[in-house]
Design an enzyme around this catalytic site. Structure first.
Site, PDB file in Angstrom:
ATOM      1  CB  CYS A   2      -0.951   0.084   1.181  1.00  0.00           C
ATOM      2  SG  CYS A   2      -2.122  -1.266   1.249  1.00  0.00           S
ATOM      3  CE  LYS A 612      11.104  -4.414  -6.282  1.00  0.00           C
ATOM      4  NZ  LYS A 612      11.596  -5.668  -6.845  1.00  0.00           N
TER       5      LYS A 612
END
Ligand code: F6R
Length: 617
Positions: A2, A612
């Site tokens: 996020c 990621k």
């Protein structure tokens, strides 16, 4: 996971948030949202499911009206499926106070907080844990707190888990308040406007001055300035760092995908590492070790997650072989909860591209509290892990944007190889032998470049693999971790189920999977003394009609008899000393995964379900 961006005091607030979110999309990309307050403090929110482009389209179709304050979020779903209802920002209020929040991480006790807040009148609309945050803060404002900082401070004490969030009070368009525990949050400092972001990259071009918050700091930003309070509520001065982010915005530079660009950057990354961390004349390693006395190290834990854990396994092979110090490699999610013993003289190494992976960070903190010396190998020297370490090895890979790690993996293996040699030197390995290995490392950029120039055989194989539903990857010695990494890459981006085993383990179970439909990728080098054994393992696959794919070096290929050679798909890499084989064998596996994924038409840079930076556990 996020991404958060917050702006106060800039008439371009919404545009800055949207641009920042585009740059943070690597942190999650299943939905996104933005909220702003107008001149009268009135709230406007826009949300969309899917990639950030959907939010950009939504805002273009339904403009939000002028404002100087805005908050935005790009989501990687934890609690509740991707939907506009579950997308952030979330708004909630009790009594006169309504708050809007964006959040990264997990509020673990959200169920009990939901019940408590519902009894006070909260109306929950989403399935998220996040939605409890505005209510808990509003309850603090109603009871004891005079300021937003006090309310966030009081509310944070009720939250369990690791998180970062930024909150805006509806009707008050001149300040934002943020806090973090475990998850990253920084402040961008500028004249007449200030900013929050999960990663400074979001604010590149807006400011170069950043404050990195400590755990449980509460920061209030306004157009006039920044005020930070520590976990006890006392005002504190945190250092302001100046960062040059210009190279981080370089884009794909003509490559179709970031992943392909990053694969091609590997020769330059290895060169930078060798230039920075070896002496030019004597060819000896010079990694910065801080106050660590290498000769006194008796035991090493190397803790990491995913791809980084496979680099750690390569490190273990080399450290144990050359420095003769026992090494435990373990995934952080297990290590952090099993209360491991720490021997005196123990060294704890965390390996992490991002330096923010929640499990690795928690394991590091556990070891630090136990008095271990902490060494961090990371690509982000401003990250939480780097800040907590006694010494930091910069991976020098440059920003890695593609979700599937490539150049950082090679950088991890290269720096860990140097570490093995530096430790070996401290324990008496001769300078002559060490410089022989460093000479080998110096040939690596050329070997990688050469492999990148002819990828046609890999392309043919990739087209064939698009039909595969399952694969096996096998390797021995320091090539076993490379088999694991190869399997992870093809899973991640080509969505092919793949298992990896040490070649010798295949006969203990996985061989039951072998049939004519199963491609089995074998890694074997002629330079580690294990070639014949690996060939025996691939013959066992051949005897059961499995599709044998052999990646070996040119010398190894000459050792195969014609019968064996005719029955398999052969791919060659250059013959190199075993010390650098892991890096050399990695390249075809990266390209194979990339080409298979592009042949299948998957989203290579942002594969489904992933993000990621894994800042939740
Ligand atoms: C796979 C991949 C992940 C990361 C893992 C750890 O391609 O990128 O498996 O290696 O999430 O991330 P870092 O290295 O940032 O701690």
């Amino acid at each position: 996971m996020c991404g958060i961006v917050g702006v106060v005091g800039n008439p371009e607030a919404q545009q800055i948030v949207l641009t920042g979110l585009q740059r943070l999309e690597y942190r999650g990309y299943d939905s996104a949202g933005i909220a702003s307050l107008g001149a009268e403090g009135q709230l406007t929110t826009r949300k969309a499911v899917g990639k950030l482009q959907a939010l950009l389209d939504e805002v273009a179709t339904n403009p939000m009206g002028p404002s100087t304050i805005a908050l935005g979020h790009t989501r990687w779903a934890t609690h509740g499926a991707p939907s506009t209802t579950n997308a952030h920002p979330h708004t909630g209020g009790l009594g006169p106070n309504t708050l809007t929040v964006v959040h990264n991480g997990i509020i673990e006790n959200y169920q009990e907080l939901k019940s408590e807040m519902a009894s006070l009148g909260a109306k929950f609309l989403s399935e998220t844990d996040t939605e409890t945050i505005p209510y808990v803060i509003a309850a603090s404002l109603a009871h004891s707190a005079d300021t937003m900082a006090q309310a966030v401070h009081a509310a944070s004490k009720k939250f369990r888990g690791s998180f970062a969030f930024v909150v805006m009070k509806n009707g008050e368009n001149n300040q934002l308040t943020g806090t973090r525990r475990g998850a990253p949050l920084c402040i961008g400092v500028a004249e007449n406007a200030n900013y929050f972001a999960s990663d400074p990259l979001a604010l590149a071009g807006i400011t170069s001055k950043f404050i990195f918050l400590e755990d449980d700091d509460i920061a209030t930003i306004s157009p006039q300035g920044v005020e930070v309070r520590d976990a006890t509520g006392k005002p504190v001065e945190r250092p302001v760092k100046t960062l040059d982010l210009s190279t981080d915005l370089a884009g794909k530079q003509g490559y179709k995908h970031f992943m392909l660009k990053e694969i091609h950057e590997q020769p330059a990354v290895v060169s930078s590492i060798l230039q920075a961390y070896t002496t030019a004349d004597t060819l000896l390693p010079t990694l910065p070790m801080g106050s660590l006395n290498l000769a006194g190290v008796t035991y090493i834990n190397i803790i990491a997650c995913g791809t980084a854990s496979y680099a750690a396994m390569v490190g273990k092979y080399l450290i144990e072989q050359y420095a003769r110090v026992p090494v435990n490699v373990e995934v952080a999610s297990e290590f952090r909860y099993r209360n491991p013993p720490y021997p005196p003289g123990g060294l704890f190494i965390a390996v992490s591209q991002s330096g923010e992976t929640a499990d690795t960070l928690a394991a590091l903190e556990h070891a630090k509290a136990a008095g271990q010396h902490i060494l961090v190998f990371t690509n982000v020297t401003t990250s939480s892990m780097a800040r907590a370490a006694h010494a930091v090895i910069d991976l020098m890979a440059g920003r890695e944007i593609a979700v599937a790690s490539t150049k950082a993996f090679t950088a991890m293996m290269t720096t860990l190889s140097l570490f093995a040699l530096q430790l070996a030197a401290a324990r008496g390995l001769s300078a002559k032998e060490i410089s022989t290995h460093i000479t080998a490392l110096r040939t690596l950029p050329n070997h990688i470049t050469n492999q990148l120039t002819n990828t046609k055989p890999l392309e043919d194989l990739a087209n064939h693999l698009t039909a595969a539903s399952s694969m096996l990857y096998l390797g021995r010695g320091s090539l076993a971790p490379i088999a694991f990494e190869g399997a992870l890459k093809i899973k991640e981006i080509a969505y092919i189920h793949a298992e990896a085993y040490a070649s010798g383990e295949m006969k203990n179970g996985p061989i039951a999977l072998v049939d004519k439909n199963l491609p089995v990728v074998n890694l074997a080098t002629s330079t580690d003394g294990l070639f014949e054994k690996t060939v025996s393992n691939l013959k066992e696959v051949e005897a059961r009609q499995g599709q044998v794919i052999l990646i070996t070096d040119t010398e190894g290929a000459t050792k195969l008899d014609t019968h064996t050679r005719d029955k398999l798909t052969l791919l060659t890499v250059p013959t190199v000393p075993a010390f650098i084989s892991p890096m050399v064998f990695t390249i075809p596996l990266q390209i194979l995964a990339y080409l298979t994924a592009t042949a299948k038409g998957t989203d290579v840079d942002q594969p489904r379900n992933l993000a990621k930076s894994v800042t939740v556990e």
